[in-house]
Design a protein around this motif. Sequence first.
Motif, short mmCIF file in Angstrom:
data_model
loop_
_atom_site.label_atom_id
_atom_site.label_comp_id
_atom_site.label_asym_id
_atom_site.label_seq_id
_atom_site.Cartn_x
_atom_site.Cartn_y
_atom_site.Cartn_z
N GLY A 189 0.84 -1.18 0.00
CA GLY A 189 0.00 0.00 0.00
C GLY A 189 0.88 1.23 0.00
O GLY A 189 2.08 1.16 0.29
N PHE A 190 0.28 2.37 -0.32
CA PHE A 190 1.03 3.63 -0.31
C PHE A 190 0.90 4.26 1.06
O PHE A 190 -0.19 4.58 1.51
CB PHE A 190 0.52 4.59 -1.39
CG PHE A 190 1.35 5.83 -1.48
CD1 PHE A 190 2.54 5.83 -2.17
CD2 PHE A 190 0.94 6.99 -0.85
CE1 PHE A 190 3.32 6.97 -2.25
CE2 PHE A 190 1.71 8.14 -0.91
CZ PHE A 190 2.90 8.13 -1.61
N CYS A 191 2.03 4.43 1.73
CA CYS A 191 2.05 5.06 3.05
C CYS A 191 2.27 6.55 2.85
O CYS A 191 3.31 6.97 2.32
CB CYS A 191 3.15 4.46 3.92
SG CYS A 191 3.24 5.22 5.56
N VAL A 192 1.30 7.34 3.27
CA VAL A 192 1.39 8.79 3.12
C VAL A 192 2.54 9.34 3.96
O VAL A 192 3.25 10.25 3.52
CB VAL A 192 0.05 9.46 3.52
CG1 VAL A 192 0.15 10.97 3.46
CG2 VAL A 192 -1.07 8.97 2.61
N SER A 193 2.75 8.78 5.13
CA SER A 193 3.83 9.27 6.01
C SER A 193 5.21 8.98 5.42
O SER A 193 6.10 9.81 5.48
CB SER A 193 3.71 8.63 7.39
OG SER A 193 2.50 8.98 8.00
N CYS A 194 5.39 7.78 4.86
CA CYS A 194 6.67 7.40 4.25
C CYS A 194 6.82 7.94 2.83
O CYS A 194 7.93 7.99 2.31
CB CYS A 194 6.80 5.87 4.22
SG CYS A 194 6.93 5.09 5.84
N GLN A 195 5.69 8.29 2.22
CA GLN A 195 5.65 8.77 0.84
C GLN A 195 6.19 7.76 -0.17
O GLN A 195 6.91 8.11 -1.10
CB GLN A 195 6.42 10.10 0.71
CG GLN A 195 5.69 11.28 1.32
CD GLN A 195 4.39 11.57 0.57
OE1 GLN A 195 4.40 11.87 -0.61
NE2 GLN A 195 3.27 11.45 1.27
N GLN B 55 5.50 3.28 -1.61
CA GLN B 55 4.83 1.98 -1.53
C GLN B 55 5.54 1.15 -0.45
O GLN B 55 6.77 1.08 -0.42
CB GLN B 55 4.94 1.28 -2.89
CG GLN B 55 4.13 0.04 -3.03
CD GLN B 55 2.69 0.33 -3.41
OE1 GLN B 55 2.28 1.46 -3.55
NE2 GLN B 55 1.90 -0.70 -3.57
N VAL B 56 4.77 0.55 0.44
CA VAL B 56 5.34 -0.22 1.55
C VAL B 56 4.61 -1.55 1.68
O VAL B 56 3.50 -1.73 1.18
CB VAL B 56 5.24 0.54 2.89
CG1 VAL B 56 6.06 1.82 2.85
CG2 VAL B 56 3.80 0.83 3.26
N SER B 57 5.25 -2.48 2.39
CA SER B 57 4.58 -3.73 2.76
C SER B 57 3.70 -3.47 3.96
O SER B 57 4.01 -2.62 4.80
CB SER B 57 5.62 -4.80 3.11
OG SER B 57 6.38 -5.13 1.98
N LEU B 58 2.60 -4.21 4.04
CA LEU B 58 1.65 -4.06 5.13
C LEU B 58 1.65 -5.31 5.99
O LEU B 58 1.78 -6.42 5.48
CB LEU B 58 0.24 -3.84 4.57
CG LEU B 58 0.09 -2.69 3.58
CD1 LEU B 58 -1.33 -2.67 3.03
CD2 LEU B 58 0.42 -1.37 4.25
N ILE B 59 1.50 -5.12 7.30
CA ILE B 59 1.39 -6.25 8.22
C ILE B 59 0.23 -5.99 9.17
O ILE B 59 -0.18 -4.85 9.36
CB ILE B 59 2.70 -6.49 9.01
CG1 ILE B 59 3.09 -5.27 9.85
CG2 ILE B 59 3.83 -6.89 8.08
CD1 ILE B 59 4.28 -5.51 10.77
N THR B 60 -0.28 -7.07 9.75
CA THR B 60 -1.38 -6.92 10.70
C THR B 60 -0.85 -6.30 11.99
O THR B 60 0.34 -6.34 12.29
CB THR B 60 -2.02 -8.28 11.03
OG1 THR B 60 -1.05 -9.09 11.70
CG2 THR B 60 -2.55 -8.97 9.79
#
Length: 97
Positions: A26-32, A34-39
């Motif tokens: 997903g795109f992380c607005v804070s990191c600016q 695309q990042v991996s997502l975890i629960t």
Amino acid sequence: MKPKPEPIPFNPESSINFGKRSRGKGFCVSCQRQVSLITFDTAIIVLCVNPDDFLQLLEEGKIHRLHNSKGRILACLDSVKKETALSKRKAAQSGDA
């Protein structure tokens, strides 16, 4: 008072497979980027914190949260890695490591 569990060894450079349920990007607005997502459950285990401390990290913006394409709220893996590294540094500086 319960003793704090030993942290799980975590190498931010390693490739991690968190299983089907938490896979995704997903795109992380804070990191600016695309990042991996975890629960959240996985993030709590990686960070070796209790759920209340994890919620505090979320509220402080240290752990980034975002929605995946299915509407689930997940954590940004990059922010979890960063917080893990900061915690290790703090522990080493205080002589706890």
